[in-house]
Design an enzyme around this catalytic site. Sequence first.
Site, PDB file in Angstrom:
ATOM      1  N   THR A  28       0.855  -1.193   0.000  1.00 30.20           N
ATOM      2  CA  THR A  28       0.000   0.000   0.000  1.00 30.20           C
ATOM      3  C   THR A  28       0.889   1.241   0.000  1.00 30.20           C
ATOM      4  O   THR A  28       2.033   1.169   0.447  1.00 30.20           O
ATOM      5  CB  THR A  28      -0.861  -0.031   1.277  1.00 30.20           C
ATOM      6  OG1 THR A  28      -1.859  -1.020   1.114  1.00 30.20           O
ATOM      7  CG2 THR A  28      -1.516   1.300   1.597  1.00 30.20           C
ATOM      8  N   ARG A  57     -14.997  -5.830   0.366  1.00 30.47           N
ATOM      9  CA  ARG A  57     -14.266  -5.542   1.616  1.00 30.47           C
ATOM     10  C   ARG A  57     -13.575  -4.174   1.488  1.00 30.47           C
ATOM     11  O   ARG A  57     -12.925  -3.878   0.515  1.00 30.47           O
ATOM     12  CB  ARG A  57     -13.228  -6.622   1.871  1.00 30.47           C
ATOM     13  CG  ARG A  57     -12.372  -6.398   3.143  1.00 30.47           C
ATOM     14  CD  ARG A  57     -11.068  -5.705   2.852  1.00 30.47           C
ATOM     15  NE  ARG A  57     -10.161  -5.669   3.992  1.00 30.47           N
ATOM     16  CZ  ARG A  57      -9.032  -4.960   4.016  1.00 30.47           C
ATOM     17  NH1 ARG A  57      -8.673  -4.243   2.968  1.00 30.47           N
ATOM     18  NH2 ARG A  57      -8.269  -4.957   5.078  1.00 30.47           N
ATOM     19  N   VAL A  58     -13.745  -3.361   2.503  1.00 31.53           N
ATOM     20  CA  VAL A  58     -13.066  -2.064   2.553  1.00 31.53           C
ATOM     21  C   VAL A  58     -12.185  -2.066   3.789  1.00 31.53           C
ATOM     22  O   VAL A  58     -12.631  -2.446   4.881  1.00 31.53           O
ATOM     23  CB  VAL A  58     -14.090  -0.910   2.604  1.00 31.53           C
ATOM     24  CG1 VAL A  58     -13.396   0.419   2.820  1.00 31.53           C
ATOM     25  CG2 VAL A  58     -14.924  -0.882   1.317  1.00 31.53           C
ATOM     26  N   GLY A  59     -10.947  -1.651   3.612  1.00 28.63           N
ATOM     27  CA  GLY A  59     -10.003  -1.638   4.737  1.00 28.63           C
ATOM     28  C   GLY A  59      -9.963  -0.290   5.427  1.00 28.63           C
ATOM     29  O   GLY A  59     -10.887   0.522   5.354  1.00 28.63           O
ATOM     30  N   ASP A  60      -8.844  -0.058   6.101  1.00 27.86           N
ATOM     31  CA  ASP A  60      -8.669   1.184   6.862  1.00 27.86           C
ATOM     32  C   ASP A  60      -8.384   2.388   5.984  1.00 27.86           C
ATOM     33  O   ASP A  60      -8.669   3.534   6.379  1.00 27.86           O
ATOM     34  CB  ASP A  60      -7.476   1.026   7.810  1.00 27.86           C
ATOM     35  CG  ASP A  60      -6.196   0.737   7.015  1.00 27.86           C
ATOM     36  OD1 ASP A  60      -6.148  -0.337   6.379  1.00 27.86           O
ATOM     37  OD2 ASP A  60      -5.281   1.585   7.002  1.00 27.86           O
ATOM     38  N   GLY A  93      -0.845  -1.760   6.679  1.00 25.97           N
ATOM     39  CA  GLY A  93      -0.867  -3.037   7.384  1.00 25.97           C
ATOM     40  C   GLY A  93      -2.260  -3.627   7.313  1.00 25.97           C
ATOM     41  O   GLY A  93      -3.099  -3.156   6.537  1.00 25.97           O
ATOM     42  N   GLY A 141      -5.759  -3.954   7.606  1.00 29.99           N
ATOM     43  CA  GLY A 141      -6.686  -2.860   7.838  1.00 29.99           C
ATOM     44  C   GLY A 141      -7.661  -3.076   8.973  1.00 29.99           C
ATOM     45  O   GLY A 141      -8.059  -2.126   9.660  1.00 29.99           O
TER      46      GLY A 141
HETATM   47  N1  ASP Z   1      -4.162  -1.236   5.039  1.00 32.82           N
HETATM   48  C1  ASP Z   1      -4.485  -1.834   3.781  1.00 32.82           C
HETATM   49  C2  ASP Z   1      -5.801  -2.556   3.887  1.00 32.82           C
HETATM   50  O1  ASP Z   1      -6.005  -3.277   4.829  1.00 32.82           O
HETATM   51  C3  ASP Z   1      -3.455  -2.786   3.294  1.00 32.82           C
HETATM   52  C4  ASP Z   1      -2.036  -2.360   3.474  1.00 32.82           C
HETATM   53  O2  ASP Z   1      -1.724  -1.353   4.070  1.00 32.82           O
HETATM   54  O3  ASP Z   1      -1.175  -3.072   3.007  1.00 32.82           O
HETATM   55  O4  ASP Z   1      -6.595  -2.437   3.006  1.00 32.82           O
END
Ligand code: ASP
Length: 282
Positions: free
Chosen positions: A151, A179-182, A203, A205
């Site tokens: 990311t 799916r939606v992350g952070d 990281g 999410g």
């Molecule tokens: N934080 C991102 C997510 O979970 C992935 C990443 O940072 O590698 O979507």
Amino acid sequence: MNVQLIVHGGAGLAAGNHHSAVMAACRAAVAAGLARLREGDSALNAVEIAVRALEDDPLFNAGYGSVLNRDGQVQMDALIMDGRTFQIGAVAAVSRIKNPISLARRVMEATPHHLLVAEGAERFAAEQGIPLVSPEAMIAPRHVKQTSSDTVGAVALDSAGNLAVAVSTGGVRGKLAGRVGDSPLPGAGGWADNALGAACATGLGEGIIRALLTFRAVSLLETHSAQAAADAALAIFGQKFNGEGGLIVLDRHGQVGIAHNTPYMPVAWLRGDDIVAQVQQP
Ligand code: ASP
């Protein structure tokens, strides 16, 4: 006021053969944003430019070259935030946008909303004159061998003392569709507050969302230095929320904090007159 720009290329495992190219790309993204900051341009423009450069590079899991979800599709998330106004623009689960960070910027500036998702976000893009690409056009051949999360994100301080953050991602490999992350969530993937600082997370999410990692890190700047805030936020993230990842922090004076509990997180920033790029903490 001295300007500063930090970028990261994602917390994860080692980049293996790609390591040198990853570091060079992070350095180039800082150089592109810094050139603008030195001309007096805004932190917002600088973080957008830096993140666009990394989105266009298939080495990273953002924009072109994003990881695939369980259905074999790319679905990307992005956020931009202005620390002066607390304005936020974000998009989630978009598949047909070459540079999600610029669509997020448009959401911030041309709508009364903060977050648009999926087809609605893509329809808004088309209305704004942002070309829609085919979802397949975002898939780079190298996704097959991608091992790290990769990311991308950037935080910047401009000569007027304004802070901004931008983050862009394809999320986690093999995620469920939708799916939606952070990354597009303020306080989780990114947060900026001119009175304190700005932070950008990477990281897994789900843990970052539970920990509100970047809001936590920026809040810690009330009493901590940038590095101490990054370390303290990461410690809570790891210990209390079982999180894996990392973050970059910039305080309102331009001091840098970098922390991660994954083996690898490429970072580049300005130290003195030089752009430095490294994977370990400073
Ligand atoms: N934080 C991102 C997510 O979970 C992935 C990443 O940072 O590698 O979507």
